[in-house]
Design a protein around this motif. Sequence first.
Motif, mmCIF file in Angstrom:
data_model
loop_
_atom_site.group_PDB
_atom_site.id
_atom_site.type_symbol
_atom_site.label_atom_id
_atom_site.label_comp_id
_atom_site.label_asym_id
_atom_site.label_seq_id
_atom_site.Cartn_x
_atom_site.Cartn_y
_atom_site.Cartn_z
ATOM 1 N N UNK A 253 5.655 -14.284 29.508
ATOM 2 C CA UNK A 253 4.695 -15.550 28.328
ATOM 3 C C UNK A 253 5.089 -16.927 28.388
ATOM 4 N N UNK A 254 6.191 -17.262 28.213
ATOM 5 C CA UNK A 254 6.618 -19.039 28.348
ATOM 6 C C UNK A 254 5.649 -19.248 30.398
ATOM 7 N N UNK A 255 5.367 -18.506 31.287
ATOM 8 C CA UNK A 255 5.414 -18.805 31.916
ATOM 9 C C UNK A 255 3.727 -19.301 32.114
ATOM 10 N N UNK A 256 3.135 -18.247 31.460
ATOM 11 C CA UNK A 256 1.668 -17.965 30.992
ATOM 12 C C UNK A 256 1.191 -19.223 30.410
ATOM 13 N N UNK A 257 1.731 -19.772 29.476
ATOM 14 C CA UNK A 257 1.851 -20.623 28.327
ATOM 15 C C UNK A 257 2.271 -22.205 29.504
ATOM 16 N N UNK A 258 3.347 -22.542 30.106
ATOM 17 C CA UNK A 258 3.754 -23.420 31.450
ATOM 18 C C UNK A 258 2.565 -23.549 32.102
ATOM 19 N N UNK A 259 1.367 -22.742 32.893
ATOM 20 C CA UNK A 259 1.049 -22.982 33.857
ATOM 21 C C UNK A 259 -0.942 -23.590 32.463
ATOM 22 N N UNK A 260 -0.749 -22.627 30.910
ATOM 23 C CA UNK A 260 -2.054 -23.693 30.476
ATOM 24 C C UNK A 260 -1.801 -24.632 30.844
ATOM 25 N N UNK A 261 -0.644 -25.191 30.071
ATOM 26 C CA UNK A 261 -0.364 -26.162 29.468
ATOM 27 C C UNK A 261 -0.142 -27.660 30.961
ATOM 28 N N UNK A 262 -0.202 -27.633 32.074
ATOM 29 C CA UNK A 262 -0.102 -28.108 33.249
ATOM 30 C C UNK A 262 -1.511 -28.526 33.875
ATOM 31 N N UNK A 263 -2.609 -27.070 33.043
ATOM 32 C CA UNK A 263 -4.263 -26.780 33.401
ATOM 33 C C UNK A 263 -4.247 -27.599 32.221
ATOM 34 N N UNK A 264 -4.352 -27.972 30.758
ATOM 35 C CA UNK A 264 -4.178 -28.971 29.805
ATOM 36 C C UNK A 264 -4.092 -30.651 30.083
ATOM 37 N N UNK A 265 -2.581 -30.564 31.624
ATOM 38 C CA UNK A 265 -2.428 -31.629 31.489
ATOM 39 C C UNK A 265 -3.376 -32.223 32.165
ATOM 40 N N UNK A 266 -3.785 -31.554 33.454
ATOM 41 C CA UNK A 266 -4.878 -32.218 34.232
ATOM 42 C C UNK A 266 -6.406 -32.149 34.227
ATOM 43 N N UNK A 267 -6.588 -32.446 32.670
ATOM 44 C CA UNK A 267 -7.875 -32.751 32.393
ATOM 45 C C UNK A 267 -8.528 -31.425 32.311
#
Length: 371
Positions: A253-267
């Motif tokens: 769960x934490x790993x998936x949320x981390x990747x989602x944050x990276x996607x948001x960070x990149x626009x």
Amino acid sequence: MPIEIPPPTDGPHPAQEETGHMLDEIVLLESSSLRASVAGRDDVLDKVKELALSPDGLHATTKDVAAYFEVSEPVIRAVIHDHRSELQSNGYRVLSGEELSCFKQLSGIQSRSRSVGIFSRRAVLNTAMLLRDSIVARQVRTYLLDTERAHSTEPVDNLIHRLKEWIDTRITDALAHHPAAPADAGAARIAEDIVRTTIGTAIVPVLNTAIRNDGDQRARIEALEDEVTRLQRVLREREPAGSADALDAMSTYQFTQHIARLCRRDGCDPVTVTGGHGGTGADIVAYTPDGRRVVVRCTPHTPATVITSGDVQQFIGMARLDHKADIALLVAACPFTRDALLLAARHDMTAVHRGLLEAWSGGVKLQAFRH
């Protein structure tokens, strides 16, 4: 009576030690068998300076190796020319064709060269053992030789040998002071008394001291281990979210949320965490600012996990056919096999392996998200 053991007189002179070190380095430069025996100690590279690696975290280019040793690229190429087979046995390779295309995609290299030489860390260490005129290479050899000495089996401490000689001398002297004793029983009794006395007055105190010191050392070691554990916990709490240790510690769960944050960070917006559905679902669906659909599958780190070409093939089919992905990201904090990377490159799928994931977490924008 206190023990008075004579000091050693046969230890090496500092000048002899320096000469021995120089001879060791000469032998290392000249002997392929000696180089082979220490080729696995590539950790000494980090003791001298940081070695720049490609995003896969495993390889360095000729340019990277030249920069590490502070020499020109032609110097490194000359070493390759003279010792190619030895370097190849330690991980040096020349990439071309599909392998080169895959490597360029992963590392972001823009070169139009039809071939690129890459070094494993072991091959970089091998280069350090062959470069004669690089100050950095010599520093690596010094650390290497010192490490090897520290790990080698050392002879029994001279104190033990001198203690044995001292005991032998005491027994001989004591027997010499009892000339009138009968030859058999008397001599045996005297020798037994001497041995008992020697053990009681000399050896037992030494052993007791050693035991006490050992107990003290064990207590210090345990205290240090506790402190190290505490500091590691503090560091984990303070380290960046995308560091290697932090990624390994994440739950699914934490790993998936981390990747989602990276996607948001990149626009990307919106970014939806779907959670996936077994082996056919997407974990994240997102859209880039220019409207491209992004489909992501996330695989956190486990000791036995490795991404194979079968995993890549399954994900490509799911992402393209079921989810109509414009951008397909297979993100894993674990290794991809060579065939898996090649398959991903052929099908224009981005394989976000461990090294690339660390770079992405550290602020680098994925090539797939760039216009």
